[in-house]
Design an enzyme around this catalytic site. Structure first.
Site, short mmCIF file in Angstrom:
data_model
loop_
_atom_site.label_atom_id
_atom_site.label_comp_id
_atom_site.label_asym_id
_atom_site.label_seq_id
_atom_site.Cartn_x
_atom_site.Cartn_y
_atom_site.Cartn_z
N GLY A 195 0.80 -1.22 0.00
CA GLY A 195 0.00 0.00 0.00
C GLY A 195 0.84 1.27 0.00
O GLY A 195 2.03 1.25 -0.35
N THR A 198 4.09 1.16 1.94
CA THR A 198 5.06 0.31 1.24
C THR A 198 5.64 1.03 0.04
O THR A 198 6.85 0.95 -0.24
CB THR A 198 4.39 -1.00 0.78
N ASP A 226 -8.59 -0.97 0.71
CA ASP A 226 -9.46 0.20 0.93
C ASP A 226 -9.62 1.06 -0.32
O ASP A 226 -10.42 2.00 -0.31
CB ASP A 226 -8.89 1.08 2.05
N MET A 269 -14.04 -2.68 6.16
CA MET A 269 -12.74 -2.01 6.12
C MET A 269 -12.86 -0.62 5.53
O MET A 269 -13.75 -0.33 4.74
CB MET A 269 -11.76 -2.85 5.30
N GLY A 270 -11.94 0.24 5.91
CA GLY A 270 -11.92 1.61 5.46
C GLY A 270 -11.35 2.51 6.54
O GLY A 270 -12.08 3.18 7.26
N MET A 382 -12.10 -11.99 7.59
CA MET A 382 -12.59 -13.00 6.64
C MET A 382 -12.47 -12.48 5.21
O MET A 382 -12.13 -13.22 4.29
CB MET A 382 -14.04 -13.34 6.95
#
Length: 508
Positions: A195, A198, A226, A269-270, A382
């Site tokens: 991301g 990185t 995201d 997610m977010g 998950m």
């Protein structure tokens, strides 16, 4: 240009700006020939490859570029362009001299194994490269762990599994140790999957390699579930995440409608961007309220969340709330007063889903107007751990092959990605300068509000601030790049439900 000389020098090594007629600007990526003189070139092996020999115009013209914005005015400038991705007629590496490595960093995301597989198979089958290493455990694996030898047989079926066969970690970035390891091992192509954090690390690695004058191509493949990396249309794994989120939303809807005054809360997610929550909500059509980090909300009082929940329960007898993990963090931390970071420098978030579930239960228990049954579902890990779906598998394949073509052609210090559906090479500094976020004055967010019929929870001050924030050209929430969302007109004293002091929306 308003930059200090040091910043300007850094930018000049990460991005070459070329201007042309009619306001044309090319933000080009670095090339090995920029700092190494008299590099030999070789005919691309794909010229004689049986699979590609029959393809007309397979090789990309060196002058091909891709516009960042496709919507322009007839008298306006042509705008910013990026180098088009793809195979070139000439390459700067012979197949038997290439020693490549692949590293995955940060959190898990559907499609990681597919990208690894396709980089290996692309190098091996298209360019005849046989020396490929996998770096175990993220950046620190360069200097503290063993490597994994990769070939098509090793990676043959890894795309059917979630996670990453190389392992991953956050942090551990020691530039000098990493580049020392690259130099000592004789590695000359580095493929970095991760991301924004990185990619920042990849940019620093490229700078050190350039400082040492090494013939090493550094290519980034952006990974963020995201979808918060700017410039590109979307990141891999996002489609899979939205699709898998439907299962959690469907379960919450079944639970909620099966009892009287049932409420299903789903946390998705977010961290800073609400794209998964927004797209999952629009895809589901069972969601009554979507809460994301970009759009502040409040609980108590006129037009607040509690009031809307009570209203929806009276109308339908049940409701579903989707909340992104980064939403409402200011409300959560007010009482907890905690501010910590993980190894990547990301703010550690409190569990807003659990928090808001308790707050809703406590509110209705105090009010004693209606008894509610609330179910909370958190499918976060998950979703991260599943294999990519068919759409993302194709996308991962194209990203990986684009990165391989770019490195073989001598480009370095770049990230691959789709811009207006075309594969491009983007300078590192463009994808790490900010985060991509949902524009709450954009048409896509308006469509969501129309779908859920939820209040915007926004004051005119919030909307004015959001409009100021979106000044740089950015992605629209619909996937394209635009800056036309100022067509939102804010009415001073009424929101969607007519309460005072709230902003309403009109769209042309």
């Amino acid at each position: 240009m308003g930059l200090s000389s040091a910043a300007a020098a850094a930018n000049s090594t990460q991005m070459k700006v070329v201007t042309g007629v009619a306001g044309y600007v090319l933000e080009d990526v670095p090339h090995l020939s920029d700092y190494i003189e008299n590099l030999p070139t070789y005919p691309n092996p794909l010229r004689s490859h049986p699979a590609y020999a029959v393809v007309k115009q397979y090789f990309v013209n060196m002058d091909d570029t891709v516009p960042q914005k496709v919507v322009v005015h007839k008298d306006g400038p042509r705008g910013t362009h990026f180098r088009r991705g793809g195979a070139r007629q000439q390459v700067y590496f012979e197949s038997d001299e290439v020693h490549a490595c692949i590293v995955t960093c940060g959190g898990l995301c559907p499609g990681l194994n597919t990208v690894i597989r396709e980089i290996v198979c692309g190098l091996y089958h298209m360019y005849g490269v046989t020396k490929i290493l996998g770096i175990d455990g993220g950046y620190r694996g360069f200097y503290s762990k063993n490597t994994i030898t990769l070939n098509p047989k090793v990676v043959n079926d890894i795309h059917k599994r979630g996670g990453t066969i190389l392992g991953t970690s956050r942090g551990g970035h020691d530039t000098l140790k990493i580049v020392d390891s690259i130099q000592d091992r004789g590695i000359n192509q580095v493929y970095i999957i991760g991301g924004d954090g990185t990619q920042k690390g990849a940019a620093v690695i490229y700078e050190e390699i350039r400082r040492r004058g090494l013939k090493v191509a550094v290519a980034g493949i952006p990974k963020t579930i995201d979808n918060d990396i700017p410039v590109i249309d979307k990141s891999f794994g996002f489609d899979t995440a939205v699709e898998e989120a439907q299962r959690a939303i469907n379960a919450a809807h079944v639970e909620a409608e099966s009892v009287e005054n049932g409420i299903g809360v789903v946390k998705l997610m977010g961290r800073y961007s609400g794209f998964i929550a927004m797209h999952a909500t629009l895809a589901s059509r069972d969601v009554d309220c979507c809460l994301i980090p970009e759009s502040p909300f409040y609980l108590e009082g006129n037009g607040g969340l509690y009031e809307f929940i009570e209203k929806r329960l009276k109308e339908n007898g049940h409701m579903v709330i989707v909340i992104a993990e980064g939403a409402g963090q200011d409300l959560v931390t007010e009482s907890l007063q905690m501010s910590q970071q993980d190894a990547s420098g990301n703010k550690l978030l409190q569990d807003v889903g659990l928090w808001i579930s308790h707050k809703i239960k406590d509110h209705f228990a105090r009010q004693q107007k209606m008894a509610i049954t609330l179910k909370y579902i958190d499918p976060t890990y998950m979703i991260r751990a599943i294999p990519s779906n068919a759409s993302d598998n194709v996308y991962c394949t194209l990203l990986a092959q684009s990165a391989v073509h770019g490195a073989m052609a001598g480009f370095t210090g770049f990230t691959v990605g789709l811009v207006n559906t075309r594969h491009t090479y983007i300078p590192f500094n463009r994808v790490i300068e900010r985060q991509n976020k949902v524009v709450i004055t954009d048409r896509m967010w308006a469509r969501l509000l129309s779908s859920t019929n939820q209040p915007s929870f926004l004051s005119t001050k919030n909307v004015a601030y959001a409009t100021e924030e979106e000044e740089p050209p950015t992605q629209s929430s619909e996937g394209g790049n635009c800056n036309d969302s100022k067509t939102a007109v804010v009415a001073e004293n009424a929101d969607l439900h007519g309460e005072p002091e709230m902003g309403s929306w009109q769209w042309y």
